[in-house]
Design a protein around this motif. Sequence first.
Motif, short mmCIF file in Angstrom:
data_model
loop_
_atom_site.label_atom_id
_atom_site.label_comp_id
_atom_site.label_asym_id
_atom_site.label_seq_id
_atom_site.Cartn_x
_atom_site.Cartn_y
_atom_site.Cartn_z
N PRO A 1 0.35 9.56 4.35
CA PRO A 1 -0.09 8.32 4.11
C PRO A 1 0.94 7.34 2.93
CG PRO A 1 -1.36 10.07 2.65
CD PRO A 1 -0.57 10.71 3.87
N ILE A 2 1.90 8.08 2.21
CA ILE A 2 2.56 7.37 1.24
C ILE A 2 3.61 6.57 2.32
CG2 ILE A 2 4.40 7.41 -0.17
CD1 ILE A 2 1.65 7.91 -1.19
N ALA A 3 4.03 7.25 3.43
CA ALA A 3 5.20 6.61 4.31
C ALA A 3 4.49 5.34 4.66
CB ALA A 3 5.77 7.61 5.04
N MET A 4 3.27 5.60 5.30
CA MET A 4 2.64 4.66 6.22
C MET A 4 1.95 3.31 5.11
SD MET A 4 0.25 6.63 8.47
CE MET A 4 -0.52 5.06 9.57
N SER A 5 1.77 3.83 3.81
CA SER A 5 1.61 2.82 2.73
C SER A 5 2.80 1.74 2.44
CB SER A 5 1.12 3.25 1.53
OG SER A 5 -0.17 3.91 1.36
N VAL A 6 3.94 2.58 2.32
CA VAL A 6 5.18 1.83 2.13
C VAL A 6 5.48 0.71 3.32
CG1 VAL A 6 7.56 1.89 1.68
CG2 VAL A 6 6.28 3.15 0.55
N ALA A 7 5.32 1.37 4.76
CA ALA A 7 5.55 0.52 5.88
C ALA A 7 4.54 -0.56 5.68
CB ALA A 7 5.37 1.41 7.13
N LEU A 8 3.31 -0.42 5.81
CA LEU A 8 2.49 -1.46 5.68
C LEU A 8 2.78 -2.72 4.69
CD1 LEU A 8 -0.37 -2.86 6.70
CD2 LEU A 8 -1.30 -1.39 4.97
N ALA A 9 2.90 -2.11 3.26
CA ALA A 9 3.30 -3.07 2.28
C ALA A 9 4.39 -3.85 2.37
CB ALA A 9 3.38 -2.23 1.16
N THR A 10 5.39 -3.19 3.10
CA THR A 10 6.84 -3.85 3.26
C THR A 10 6.75 -4.80 4.42
OG1 THR A 10 7.56 -2.26 4.07
CG2 THR A 10 8.40 -2.24 2.06
N SER B 1 9.29 -5.89 -6.74
CA SER B 1 7.97 -5.73 -7.20
C SER B 1 7.70 -4.66 -7.77
CB SER B 1 7.06 -5.70 -5.55
OG SER B 1 5.71 -5.46 -5.95
N HIS B 2 7.32 -4.68 -9.08
CA HIS B 2 7.05 -3.67 -9.94
C HIS B 2 5.91 -4.00 -10.82
CE1 HIS B 2 9.03 -5.49 -13.76
NE2 HIS B 2 9.56 -6.22 -12.94
N ALA B 3 5.73 -3.20 -12.15
CA ALA B 3 4.46 -3.33 -12.86
C ALA B 3 3.84 -4.55 -13.19
CB ALA B 3 4.65 -2.41 -13.98
N ASN B 4 4.80 -5.60 -13.26
CA ASN B 4 4.27 -6.96 -13.66
C ASN B 4 3.33 -7.81 -12.45
OD1 ASN B 4 6.49 -7.56 -12.64
ND2 ASN B 4 7.39 -8.75 -14.47
N ASP B 5 3.50 -7.10 -11.32
CA ASP B 5 3.14 -7.68 -9.89
C ASP B 5 1.61 -7.11 -9.39
OD1 ASP B 5 2.99 -8.84 -7.44
OD2 ASP B 5 4.87 -7.98 -6.58
N SER B 6 0.91 -7.98 -9.14
CA SER B 6 -0.61 -7.27 -8.86
C SER B 6 -0.28 -6.62 -7.49
CB SER B 6 -1.35 -8.46 -8.56
OG SER B 6 -1.18 -9.38 -7.75
N VAL C 1 -0.95 -1.67 -4.11
CA VAL C 1 -0.36 -0.75 -3.17
C VAL C 1 -0.55 0.62 -3.90
CG1 VAL C 1 1.69 0.04 -2.12
CG2 VAL C 1 1.24 -2.27 -2.14
N SER C 2 -0.17 0.76 -5.05
CA SER C 2 -0.14 2.26 -5.71
C SER C 2 -1.52 2.57 -5.89
CB SER C 2 0.51 1.95 -6.99
OG SER C 2 0.02 1.16 -8.02
N GLN C 3 -2.51 1.83 -6.33
CA GLN C 3 -3.90 2.57 -6.60
C GLN C 3 -4.46 2.75 -5.36
OE1 GLN C 3 -5.20 2.94 -9.71
NE2 GLN C 3 -2.97 2.72 -10.17
N PHE C 4 -4.22 1.84 -4.25
CA PHE C 4 -5.08 2.40 -3.15
C PHE C 4 -4.30 3.38 -2.23
CE2 PHE C 4 -7.26 -1.60 -3.85
CZ PHE C 4 -8.60 -1.43 -3.30
N SER C 5 -3.22 3.58 -2.58
CA SER C 5 -2.42 4.62 -2.01
C SER C 5 -2.30 5.90 -2.65
CB SER C 5 -0.81 4.37 -1.79
OG SER C 5 -0.98 3.08 -0.92
N ARG D 1 9.48 4.68 -7.07
CA ARG D 1 10.35 5.16 -5.92
C ARG D 1 10.35 4.83 -4.74
NH1 ARG D 1 8.99 9.96 -8.74
NH2 ARG D 1 8.24 10.86 -6.75
N ALA D 2 8.85 4.66 -4.36
CA ALA D 2 8.68 4.32 -3.07
C ALA D 2 8.41 2.69 -2.66
CB ALA D 2 7.16 4.95 -2.60
N GLN D 3 7.51 2.07 -3.60
CA GLN D 3 7.24 0.57 -3.36
C GLN D 3 8.40 -0.27 -3.93
OE1 GLN D 3 5.70 -0.91 -1.42
NE2 GLN D 3 5.53 -3.07 -2.23
N THR D 4 8.60 0.03 -5.26
CA THR D 4 9.84 -0.92 -5.95
C THR D 4 11.03 -0.87 -5.41
OG1 THR D 4 8.32 -0.75 -7.99
CG2 THR D 4 10.62 -1.37 -8.06
N MET D 5 11.62 0.38 -4.97
CA MET D 5 12.69 0.29 -4.45
C MET D 5 12.47 -0.23 -2.96
SD MET D 5 14.98 1.61 -6.40
CE MET D 5 16.20 1.83 -5.16
N ALA D 6 11.68 -0.19 -2.38
CA ALA D 6 11.52 -0.68 -1.15
C ALA D 6 11.69 -2.10 -1.06
CB ALA D 6 10.31 -0.36 -0.36
#
Length: 453
Positions: A137-146, A405-410, A415-419, A428-433
């Motif tokens: 679900p982490i990979a799918m979260s990053v794919a959806l978010a990006t 997109s990091h900690a000051n971005d809603s 993404v992090s909380q729902f995932s 590592r996953a979302q911000t680096m993406a």
Amino acid sequence: MSLILILLAVIVFIVLATSKFKVHPFLALLAAAFIAAFAYRLPLDTIADTITSGFGGILGYIGLVIVLGTIIGVILEKSGAAITMADVVIAKLGDRFPNLTMSIIGYIVSIPVFCDSGFVILNSLKESLAKKLDTSPIAMSVALATGLYATHTFVPPTPGPIAAAGNLGLESNLGLVIGVGVVVAATAALAGLLWAGLFSHTQPDVENPALEDDAHHQDWEALKASYGRLPSPFMAFAPIFVPILLICIGSIVRLPAAPLGEGDLAALLSFLGQPLTALVIGLLLSSLLLKGDNKIEQFSQRIGDGIVAAAPILLITGAGGAFGAVLKATPLGDYLGATLSALGVGIFMPFIVSAALKSAQGSSTVALVTTSALVAPMLGDLGLDSEMGRVLTVMAIGAGAMTVSHANDSFFWVVSQFSRMSVGLAYRAQTMATLVQGVTAMVLVYVLSLVLL
């Protein structure tokens, strides 16, 4: 040199005011306009007129388009159209490529719907597919978010790219912005998809029982049922893709070569292809999605919701226009343009400024609006004062506005909380993406500038 120091001081003021002191971007930009006017010693009797004309000028061109686009997005979100869009993509791709499926769904849905809302709506689909296919679900979260993030920053009628296009004088040629934006956004989404693949064996590292009981984490079929009768694929896609098609046709009609001539048909298509006209048509099509007996009341409610959602964007856009008008009235454009041209920065300058603003204060929309207002007076000196140069400037600003997109971005927290990701995993996953997306998109913009300018 003093001209640049003043500009840097004003930018630092905007960043600190919005990020550290939590001042609303509208007020920060308006204050920056006054500070810049005084610092650059504009005649006192012209300052108020410059600011008000800059504020009203940009909204006169693009304000109604932002409002209409936002209202259409609200109606599509509330009617279940986004659910239908997701089902169409799943039906076409099946279950064979779950990450690709989520990326494409996000790419499509975020054109009319804000990426935060899009992720919340589609989260249960992502969770259901992950369980069904026994994949990460982490990979799918990053794919959806990006996927969501890509069109959010590049493709009108999302408000941020519209506002940037308006600031750069492209309000009557959004078709070209859409055409280029679709390609750049697809490249950014692909980069995000490839990054998501690195987490194909990573599982959530946060246990949050409260989230498991949340309405947005219910089974996908149950969520679909909660909307009642879902709109057909045609009705779901029409309110957004019919206006986009009309805008693109209108842009073709208005080309200097006049490919469709100058008769009544060309005049009609040009009228229908005006962004305002096209989005009014989109709004009328979206009204057909309303269900029940009290459709007029529902329509009024959705319009009210859309106006509330659009109001902050309008104010920020107007204040950005005021700030840009002040900068345009100073000798800064000539000086800075010549300096940057000598350094060979060119198309990278809008990207650098936008990325700095995005990373510092968190909002992609604020980064898009502020940077576009800032660079508009210097396009000529940067060698970008052509139609395509302005379009690529919008793309460069959009690439910066997703970096990072990091900690000051809603959106980071959605993404992090729902995932169910810890902050470390989310970085590592979302911000680096988003960093990979932004840099990849900027490389493409640079290559396009070498070919097209």
